[in-house]
Design an enzyme around this catalytic site. Structure first.
Site, short mmCIF file in Angstrom:
data_model
loop_
_atom_site.label_atom_id
_atom_site.label_comp_id
_atom_site.label_asym_id
_atom_site.label_seq_id
_atom_site.Cartn_x
_atom_site.Cartn_y
_atom_site.Cartn_z
N SER A 113 43.48 36.84 49.20
CA SER A 113 43.97 37.25 47.85
C SER A 113 45.79 36.99 47.68
CB SER A 113 43.35 38.71 47.36
OG SER A 113 43.65 39.14 45.98
N ASP A 133 33.97 35.48 41.44
CA ASP A 133 35.40 36.30 41.28
C ASP A 133 36.04 35.51 40.10
OD1 ASP A 133 37.83 37.03 42.08
OD2 ASP A 133 38.05 35.64 43.86
N HIS A 173 35.10 38.99 44.66
CA HIS A 173 36.30 38.83 45.21
C HIS A 173 36.41 39.80 46.59
CE1 HIS A 173 40.62 38.18 45.43
NE2 HIS A 173 40.76 39.35 45.56
#
Length: 304
Positions: free
Chosen positions: A164, A245, A277
């Site tokens: 991320s 995601d 995610h």
């Protein structure tokens, strides 16, 4: 007039910021003390990179037979995610991800600590990560401040891993390492569900990074605007995205940016169907998480 207890900014599921300046983090994980894992034998310890300001990281060492001479192992440099505003190098999520990775590779890992926004607005996190990387590089001659790194790390076999926002930061380190001709031999980068900016302003990023446009014209936030991209200091990148995601298009865009650039390295791309995610962190026992984990181990062993 709004009272001090009213919410000034609400970036669910990450943070709430109140008018009195308090920050409430909505996704947190317990912090764990350094330990020796009873199953794998992986040891961990904390290191203070800087005391003013304090920047702490954690080193993970695979099971070592003290009767044998120290063996040089590859190094995984890991940068945690969390939208630049949550997460920790020493929490249970990081521990659960790195312990089996270190054990199965095997490799030494360093989980990089950086100061979180909004208390420390971006680009503080970028600067902290680069400072930690330079601290690690100070061990290249085998005489750095940490004995575990001196004894057990082959500084010519290094891999960057981030998820991320951490993938964004890991990419930044890779580029800076190439620009500054680092003494560490970075073999590759794994970008898990990367969080880069896009054309439309990102409200969370604009709040956490008040001096930025929050769009893809900022070279720290998006490689497509980085004039130094071609100097990125590794030759292989693995990009992982998840089908459900919302950040998937940004990972796809990262892949396309690298392929169009003059960087010249090899890009590999994986999509996890039906997943969201960072699913592998929240449900590491699922079959898809196990499959992804083995893919990561295989890639690491091929690269370093």
């Amino acid at each position: 007039m709004a009272s001090s207890t009213e919410i000034a900014h609400d970036f669910t599921p990450f943070i709430r910021v109140y008018n009195d300046g308090r920050v409430e983090r909505l996704l947190t994980a317990p912090r764990l003390p350094p330990s020796t894992d009873p199953v794998t034998g992986v040891q961990s310890k904390d290191i203070v990179i800087s005391s003013d300001p304090e920047v702490k990281s954690r080193i993970f060492l695979p099971k070592i037979n003290p009767e044998h001479p120290p063996k040089k192992l590859p190094l995984i440099i890991y940068v945690h995610g969390g939208g630049f505003c949550i997460g920790s190098p020493i929490n249970i999520v990081t521990q659960a991800f790195l312990t089996p990775l270190v054990s199965q590779t095997p490799a030494v890992a360093i989980s990089i600590g950086y100061r979180l926004a909004p208390e420390h607005p971006l680009p503080t996190a970028y600067h902290d990560c680069w400072d930690v990387f330079q601290w690690i590089a100070s061990h290249a001659a085998g005489s750095g401040p940490d004995q575990w790194i001196n004894d057990y790390v082959d500084t010519g076999r290094v891999l960057l891993v981030g998820e991320s926002a951490g993938a964004n930061l890991a990419h930044y380190i890779a580029v800076q390492a190439g620009v500054n001709k680092t003494s560490l031999g970075i073999r590759g980068l794994i970008a898990l569900h990367p969080y880069f900016s896009h054309k439309e302003p990102d409200n969370l990023i604009k709040f956490l990074y008040p001096t930025s446009s929050g769009t893809d014209d900022d070279p720290k936030l998006n490689p497509c605007s980085d004039p130094d991209l071609e100097k990125m200091g590794c030759s292989r990148v693995l990009i992982v995205v998840a089908e459900k995601d919302s950040l998937k298009p940004r990972g796809v865009g990262y892949k396309e940016t690298l392929e169009r650039s003059k960087w010249g390295g090899k890009v590999e791309f994986i999509e996890n169907e039906g997943e969201d995610h960072c699913f592998y962190l929240f449900d590491p026992s699922s079959e898809k998480a196990k499959g992804l984990f083995q893919t990561l181990v295989s890639f690491i062993n091929q690269v370093i």
